[in-house]
Structures are given as C-alpha cells and as structure tokens.
Enzyme design. Structure first.
Site, PDB file in Angstrom:
ATOM      1  N   GLU A 130       0.845  -1.211   0.000  1.00 54.52           N
ATOM      2  CA  GLU A 130       0.000   0.000   0.000  1.00 54.52           C
ATOM      3  C   GLU A 130       0.874   1.253   0.000  1.00 54.52           C
ATOM      4  O   GLU A 130       0.579   2.221  -0.699  1.00 54.52           O
ATOM      5  CB  GLU A 130      -0.953   0.009   1.194  1.00 54.52           C
ATOM      6  CG  GLU A 130      -1.995  -1.088   1.171  1.00 54.52           C
ATOM      7  CD  GLU A 130      -2.787  -1.159  -0.135  1.00 54.52           C
ATOM      8  OE1 GLU A 130      -3.190  -0.112  -0.658  1.00 54.52           O
ATOM      9  OE2 GLU A 130      -2.969  -2.277  -0.648  1.00 54.52           O
ATOM     10  N   TRP A 142       1.766   1.738  -3.398  1.00 56.61           N
ATOM     11  CA  TRP A 142       0.723   2.411  -4.199  1.00 56.61           C
ATOM     12  C   TRP A 142       0.862   3.926  -4.075  1.00 56.61           C
ATOM     13  O   TRP A 142       0.622   4.673  -5.016  1.00 56.61           O
ATOM     14  CB  TRP A 142      -0.677   1.975  -3.741  1.00 56.61           C
ATOM     15  CG  TRP A 142      -1.198   0.764  -4.462  1.00 56.61           C
ATOM     16  CD1 TRP A 142      -1.201  -0.512  -4.005  1.00 56.61           C
ATOM     17  CD2 TRP A 142      -1.800   0.726  -5.779  1.00 56.61           C
ATOM     18  NE1 TRP A 142      -1.762  -1.347  -4.950  1.00 56.61           N
ATOM     19  CE2 TRP A 142      -2.144  -0.616  -6.038  1.00 56.61           C
ATOM     20  CE3 TRP A 142      -2.071   1.692  -6.745  1.00 56.61           C
ATOM     21  CZ2 TRP A 142      -2.748  -1.010  -7.231  1.00 56.61           C
ATOM     22  CZ3 TRP A 142      -2.677   1.300  -7.929  1.00 56.61           C
ATOM     23  CH2 TRP A 142      -3.006  -0.041  -8.168  1.00 56.61           C
ATOM     24  N   ASN A 185     -10.409   3.592   2.892  1.00 55.82           N
ATOM     25  CA  ASN A 185     -10.115   3.354   1.472  1.00 55.82           C
ATOM     26  C   ASN A 185     -11.199   2.539   0.762  1.00 55.82           C
ATOM     27  O   ASN A 185     -11.595   2.858  -0.361  1.00 55.82           O
ATOM     28  CB  ASN A 185      -8.758   2.655   1.327  1.00 55.82           C
ATOM     29  CG  ASN A 185      -8.415   2.400  -0.126  1.00 55.82           C
ATOM     30  OD1 ASN A 185      -8.306   3.343  -0.913  1.00 55.82           O
ATOM     31  ND2 ASN A 185      -8.290   1.141  -0.506  1.00 55.82           N
ATOM     32  N   TRP A 211      -9.107   8.550  -8.022  1.00 57.30           N
ATOM     33  CA  TRP A 211     -10.297   8.865  -8.825  1.00 57.30           C
ATOM     34  C   TRP A 211     -10.197   8.284 -10.224  1.00 57.30           C
ATOM     35  O   TRP A 211     -11.172   7.750 -10.758  1.00 57.30           O
ATOM     36  CB  TRP A 211     -10.550  10.377  -8.841  1.00 57.30           C
ATOM     37  CG  TRP A 211     -11.303  10.755  -7.599  1.00 57.30           C
ATOM     38  CD1 TRP A 211     -10.785  11.271  -6.449  1.00 57.30           C
ATOM     39  CD2 TRP A 211     -12.697  10.547  -7.348  1.00 57.30           C
ATOM     40  NE1 TRP A 211     -11.774  11.408  -5.504  1.00 57.30           N
ATOM     41  CE2 TRP A 211     -12.962  10.977  -6.035  1.00 57.30           C
ATOM     42  CE3 TRP A 211     -13.754  10.042  -8.097  1.00 57.30           C
ATOM     43  CZ2 TRP A 211     -14.229  10.915  -5.452  1.00 57.30           C
ATOM     44  CZ3 TRP A 211     -15.039   9.983  -7.527  1.00 57.30           C
ATOM     45  CH2 TRP A 211     -15.260  10.412  -6.227  1.00 57.30           C
TER      46      TRP A 211
HETATM   47  C1  FAD Z   1     -11.177   7.936  -4.839  1.00 61.32           C
HETATM   48  C2  FAD Z   1      -9.945   7.857  -3.965  1.00 61.32           C
HETATM   49  C3  FAD Z   1      -9.292   9.025  -3.583  1.00 61.32           C
HETATM   50  C4  FAD Z   1      -8.141   8.956  -2.782  1.00 61.32           C
HETATM   51  N1  FAD Z   1      -7.519  10.129  -2.411  1.00 61.32           N
HETATM   52  C5  FAD Z   1      -6.386  10.068  -1.674  1.00 61.32           C
HETATM   53  C6  FAD Z   1      -5.713  11.271  -1.297  1.00 61.32           C
HETATM   54  O1  FAD Z   1      -6.092  12.380  -1.678  1.00 61.32           O
HETATM   55  N2  FAD Z   1      -4.610  11.158  -0.500  1.00 61.32           N
HETATM   56  C7  FAD Z   1      -4.129   9.937  -0.074  1.00 61.32           C
HETATM   57  O2  FAD Z   1      -3.130   9.896   0.654  1.00 61.32           O
HETATM   58  N3  FAD Z   1      -4.736   8.793  -0.446  1.00 61.32           N
HETATM   59  C8  FAD Z   1      -5.844   8.816  -1.212  1.00 61.32           C
HETATM   60  N4  FAD Z   1      -6.471   7.646  -1.558  1.00 61.32           N
HETATM   61  C9  FAD Z   1      -5.830   6.356  -1.191  1.00 61.32           C
HETATM   62  C10 FAD Z   1      -6.283   5.727   0.135  1.00 61.32           C
HETATM   63  O3  FAD Z   1      -7.672   5.718   0.239  1.00 61.32           O
HETATM   64  C11 FAD Z   1      -5.688   6.406   1.373  1.00 61.32           C
HETATM   65  O4  FAD Z   1      -4.298   6.606   1.229  1.00 61.32           O
HETATM   66  C12 FAD Z   1      -5.910   5.519   2.620  1.00 61.32           C
HETATM   67  O5  FAD Z   1      -7.289   5.362   2.831  1.00 61.32           O
HETATM   68  C13 FAD Z   1      -5.248   6.125   3.807  1.00 61.32           C
HETATM   69  O6  FAD Z   1      -5.594   5.443   4.966  1.00 61.32           O
HETATM   70  P1  FAD Z   1      -4.474   4.804   5.895  1.00 61.32           P
HETATM   71  O7  FAD Z   1      -3.396   5.796   6.117  1.00 61.32           O
HETATM   72  O8  FAD Z   1      -5.151   4.247   7.091  1.00 61.32           O
HETATM   73  O9  FAD Z   1      -3.944   3.642   4.952  1.00 61.32           O
HETATM   74  P2  FAD Z   1      -3.170   2.273   5.276  1.00 61.32           P
HETATM   75  O10 FAD Z   1      -4.018   1.176   4.772  1.00 61.32           O
HETATM   76  O11 FAD Z   1      -2.732   2.214   6.678  1.00 61.32           O
HETATM   77  O12 FAD Z   1      -1.926   2.352   4.289  1.00 61.32           O
HETATM   78  C14 FAD Z   1      -0.669   2.943   4.663  1.00 61.32           C
HETATM   79  C15 FAD Z   1      -0.328   4.057   3.692  1.00 61.32           C
HETATM   80  O13 FAD Z   1      -0.251   3.566   2.356  1.00 61.32           O
HETATM   81  C16 FAD Z   1      -0.779   4.505   1.431  1.00 61.32           C
HETATM   82  N5  FAD Z   1      -1.958   3.936   0.778  1.00 61.32           N
HETATM   83  C17 FAD Z   1      -2.851   3.055   1.276  1.00 61.32           C
HETATM   84  N6  FAD Z   1      -3.778   2.735   0.356  1.00 61.32           N
HETATM   85  C18 FAD Z   1      -3.469   3.440  -0.745  1.00 61.32           C
HETATM   86  C19 FAD Z   1      -4.051   3.541  -2.036  1.00 61.32           C
HETATM   87  N7  FAD Z   1      -5.134   2.832  -2.373  1.00 61.32           N
HETATM   88  N8  FAD Z   1      -3.487   4.394  -2.930  1.00 61.32           N
HETATM   89  C20 FAD Z   1      -2.376   5.096  -2.607  1.00 61.32           C
HETATM   90  N9  FAD Z   1      -1.778   5.030  -1.397  1.00 61.32           N
HETATM   91  C21 FAD Z   1      -2.321   4.223  -0.479  1.00 61.32           C
HETATM   92  C22 FAD Z   1      -1.171   5.734   2.240  1.00 61.32           C
HETATM   93  O14 FAD Z   1      -0.115   6.648   2.220  1.00 61.32           O
HETATM   94  C23 FAD Z   1      -1.381   5.158   3.622  1.00 61.32           C
HETATM   95  O15 FAD Z   1      -1.219   6.091   4.653  1.00 61.32           O
HETATM   96  C24 FAD Z   1      -7.631   7.685  -2.370  1.00 61.32           C
HETATM   97  C25 FAD Z   1      -8.303   6.516  -2.767  1.00 61.32           C
HETATM   98  C26 FAD Z   1      -9.449   6.605  -3.551  1.00 61.32           C
HETATM   99  C27 FAD Z   1     -10.145   5.325  -3.955  1.00 61.32           C
END
Ligand code: FAD
Length: 469
Positions: free
Chosen positions: A273, A276, A340, A381
């Site tokens: 992730e 990603w 997410n 998006w």
């Molecule tokens: C429509 C849409 C819009 C989004 N907009 C953003 C945004 O503006 N900023 C943003 O940081 N993320 C965005 N994301 C990705 C993702 O949803 C968030 O990074 C994630 O929900 C963050 O939660 P977490 O820190 O608990 O993630 P965790 O699951 O704990 O993951 C750890 C880290 O990995 C990265 N990560 C995790 N999932 C993704 C993913 N699918 N894509 C990219 N990086 C990821 C993040 O930096 C996150 O903090 C978007 C996803 C979607 C579907």
C-alpha cells in the site's frame, strides 16, 4: 555569518530530514522557513481540510523547534522573493529543501534553483518523501510503468532499510521577523471542524503515535482487516505522510529493522500500500496532465451525465439513500478522512451510478480530505472511474449493498455515521428500502440496477466510438 536556509514545504518534521541535516552539517546559523504561497499551487490550491491540518502541523513544528532553541519562521510568497529577502537579511549562502512532485511546484522549484545558483548560492533539493524517486523506476524499455504489480516488483528490491536520520538536538537560529501563524487564516471562520480535533494529532509526534498505534493494534491483522471500515484496521498515516511529518523510510524501518526476512512477508500487504502511494507519484511525474485529463485517452469522449446540483449535493452531504455511501460521505465531512474501501464505493457510485465526471468527486475530496494529495487523489479517482493506470475496468461497478454487507457485516460503521439507521438489524441496515424506508432517511436517489445498466451502455458507446475512430 554563513547561515543556511531550510525551506520547509511538505516535510514538516525534524527527524529523517536530509535538508536540515545538510544545513546543520555546514555549521553556522540555520533558518527554517515556511513560505505561504497557495496560489503557486494553482489550480490545486490546498483545500479547507488540509489548511486546517497545515495550521496545526506548523504550530506543532514551531513547538518542537522552540524546544531546540530555534523557531519556525513564516513568510508570505511569492516563494522566490521571500527566499531572496531572507538571503539578504541573513547573508545565507545555502538554501536547502525537500522535493515536491506536483507539476506546478516542480516548475517553480526548478526556476528558483536556477535563479539562486545564478547568484552564486548553494541551492539543493533532497529526496526523502517517497520510497523511490519517480524517474528511477522504469520498464525494460525505459518507459514509465502504468501497471502497479510490475512497478512494485521492480521498485521494492531497490528500497533499503537505512537507519533514518536523527533530529538535531539543538538548532542555532537568528532572530528574524515572522508572520504570525494565525494571520495566514488557515483555520475556518465557520467552525465546521469540531469533529477533527478529537480524531487527529497533526505534527511529527502525532505521526509517530499513529505509527506506534498501528504497530500495536492493527499490523498483525492488516491483511484481513484493512478492508473493514467498521474496525480500526489501518494506520491512518495518510495525512501525516502527505505533510511529511513522517517518512516512508521511517515507517519501513520501524516495521522491518532487525526483524529478519520474515518481517517483509508479514508486512507485505501494508508495504504494497505504501508502494501504491509511490506509484501515484510515479504516474503524476510522468503523466502531469492526469489531475484534469484521463490517462486512458479513450475516456476523453466518455458520455458523462450533466450533474444535477441537488443530486451532487446529496452525494456530497451523505443523503443519497444508500447507507454505505452516506456513511462514507458523512465520515469524510465529520472527520476529514474516509476509509479506502469506502472511498472506492462512493467513487464508483458517483462515476458509474450517477455517471458524473470523476473531477466532481476529486474536487470535493480535495476540499474535504485532510490527506488530500494531488498524486493519490488523482490516482484514486482515475482508478475508480476506469480511466487511470491499472484501473478497475469501467464495467466493474461496485454493488454498494453487497459491499456494505461484506465489509460492514454488523452495520456498525453505518450506525456510527448514519444515526437515523442505528436501530436497524444487520440484515436490513444496508438496504433500508427493504423495510419500506425509514423516517428521516431519504429513499435512494437512483435506481441501482437501472443506473448500472445505463453506465454499461455509456461505456459500450465509448468503446464503439474508440474502435470506429
Ligand atoms: C477515490 C480515492 C481518492 C483517494 N484520495 C487520496 C488522497 O487524496 N490522498 C491519499 O493519501 N490517499 C488517497 N487515496 C488512497 C487511500 O484511500 C488512502 O491513502 C488511505 O485510505 C489512507 O488510509 P491509511 O493511512 O489508514 O492507509 P493504510 O491502509 O494504513 O496504508 C498505509 C499508507 O499507504 C498509502 N496507501 C494506502 N492505500 C493506498 C491507495 N489505495 N493508494 C495510494 N496510497 C495508499 C497511504 O499513504 C497510507 O497512509 C484515495 C483513494 C481513492 C479510492
């Protein structure tokens, strides 16, 4: 006096900070400056939720600096003029900063570097906010990647688990005039942010607390729980990463250092992730048009529907009549963040069931997410709309009832954010219309089945045009 300037942007921390370390290593006073110049980020100036975060993150950083005998200097842009003024005031000979990757900012930074070097100053930018610089990962043919898995297979083995740099214990800084943080007007005047304070701790200490919480309570079950919005199954590190309060290297180091090779396997899902996140920057760097235009050019002719302002507002404010969508949109409004899995569901609903252009969603997220990030919001998006790299195919339309029943099985997430439905049993909460509706809660604004079929025919129309053209 051989001062150095550290120009802080989205690296609001003191540890694992290569630019600060370089300034300290030169000897002499170190000036740490944040220059407020939101118009330089146009057309993606920071939204309201990230401005809230920024205010508190700058305050936290100033506190950390004061504990080290220094302070944060705040100036107003234009950035070049502010840096030149500081050079004149301090006699600084070096300006250091950490890289940002948004197209408008890269252009600005390159121009500033050229001017400063032209004046005989040391002007140097440092990596640190990503696992790998976007231009260092390429296919065998030397092209950028457009599919995540091969990108990750190539990139991850190049990441080393180096010891992060320690924060300096003392920083010697001259007394200089600063704009007061409150004068930047980052906080809202109408206080819609009451739900943010209890949930978030912006700043470096908050970032490390979030990482520690993740390690203690969620890392062990991440693979199973990461898709469950009803559980605290993810790290919530995204806003901290966006503002550079913690680096990916610090996270990787905390998870893997001294843990043996099994740790890479244990944390594989989480590390992917983080990968990603880097992939989003890789795409933004190589395809700088994607914040407004589709990566897959076929989507330029997609027959998006003209938004009905009332329906768009129903989506924004969590009044669509589809419980999991409404819970997500209300979570976003109340806390500045959304899980997410639910981001994917609400994005599919907007771009497929309502068939509105993904930019309507991206702009709303931009204003309301505390982690709003041009690379990852664009990637999320475009992925959801089917037009991005490695995208969910457009014909994969999330069925929100089935998604809700699978990932919020007891309905606890919906109950928390949609109190009108709190009394419904688990087998009804994701489809209240099966009970004939619930007083005070809207009926669905679209027919899920009919809108799904309409979306599929729009997609067939675009494919037909692409094949003919
Ligand atoms: C429509 C849409 C819009 C989004 N907009 C953003 C945004 O503006 N900023 C943003 O940081 N993320 C965005 N994301 C990705 C993702 O949803 C968030 O990074 C994630 O929900 C963050 O939660 P977490 O820190 O608990 O993630 P965790 O699951 O704990 O993951 C750890 C880290 O990995 C990265 N990560 C995790 N999932 C993704 C993913 N699918 N894509 C990219 N990086 C990821 C993040 O930096 C996150 O903090 C978007 C996803 C979607 C579907």
């Amino acid at each position: 006096m051989n001062a150095s300037i550290v120009w802080l942007r989205r690296d609001l921390r003191l540890a694992d900070h290569a630019a600060l370390a370089a300034a300290c290593a030169r000897g002499g006073p170190v000036v740490l400056v944040y220059i407020h110049a939101p118009d330089e980020e146009a057309p993606w100036e920071p939204g309201a939720a990230t401005r809230w975060w920024l205010h508190h993150s700058l305050a936290a950083l100033d506190g950390e600096l004061r504990r080290r005998g220094s302070r944060l200097l705040i100036r107003r842009g234009p950035s070049l003029a502010a840096l030149e003024a500081l050079v004149a005031e301090t006699g600084a000979e070096a300006v250091y900063w950490h890289r940002v990757y948004e197209p408008a900012l890269r252009e600005r930074d390159t121009a500033i570097k050229t001017v400063l070097r032209g004046r005989g100053l040391v002007a140097e930018s440092f990596p640190g906010e990503l696992l790998a610089e976007p231009w260092t990962v390429a296919t065998g043919a030397g092209e950028p990647y457009r599919v995540f898995s091969p990108y990750w297979r190539k990139m991850w083995p190049t990441v080393d688990v180096l010891e992060p740099l320690a924060a300096p214990s003392r920083i010697d800084s001259p007394e200089l005039p600063s704009v007061a943080l409150d004068e930047l007007g980052l906080l809202p005047t109408i206080r819609w942010d009451s739900g943010f304070g209890p949930v978030w701790q912006p700043g470096e200490a908050g970032a490390h607390a979030a990482l520690a919480r993740y390690q203690q309570h969620a890392a062990g079950n991440y693979s199973e729980d990461r898709n469950r919005p009803d559980l605290p199954g993810t790290s919530r590190l995204s806003p901290h990463l966006h503002f550079g309060e913690i680096t990916p290297r610090q996270i990787v180091h905390a998870l893997l250092a001294g843990q043996g090779p099994q740790a890479r396997v244990r944390h594989e899902h989480f590390l992917r992730e983080l990968g990603w996140r880097d992939f989003g920057y890789h795409l933004l760097y190589h395809y700088p048009h994607t914040p407004q235009d589709p990566l897959n050019a076929n989507f330029a002719s997609f027959p998006w529907a003209e938004p009905d302002p009332a329906l768009l507002e129903a989506w924004q404010r969590g009044r669509t009549g589809i419980p999991i969508v409404d819970a997500g949109m209300r979570e976003l409004w109340e806390t500045g963040w959304m899980h997410n899995r639910v981001r994917m569901i609400v994005a599919s609903f907007l771009t497929k069931n309502l068939r509105y252009h993904w930019l309507h969603g991206a702009r709303w997220f931009w204003d309301t997410l505390v982690d709003a990030d041009l690379a990852n919001n664009t990637q999320g998006w475009q992925w959801s709309a089917g037009s991005g790299a490695d995208a969910a195919p457009y014909f994969r339309i999330f069925a929100p009832v089935a998604q809700g029943e699978r990932f919020d099985p007891a309905g606890d997430y919906v109950r928390r954010f949609v109190p009108e439905l709190a009394k419904l049993p688990p087998n009804r909460i994701h489809q209240p219309w099966s009970l004939g509706g619930v007083r005070g809660y809207p009926a669905p604004i679209v027919d899920l089945k009919a809108s799904r079929e309409a979306a599929l025919s729009a997609y067939a129309q675009m494919r037909g045009e692409a094949a003919a053209g």
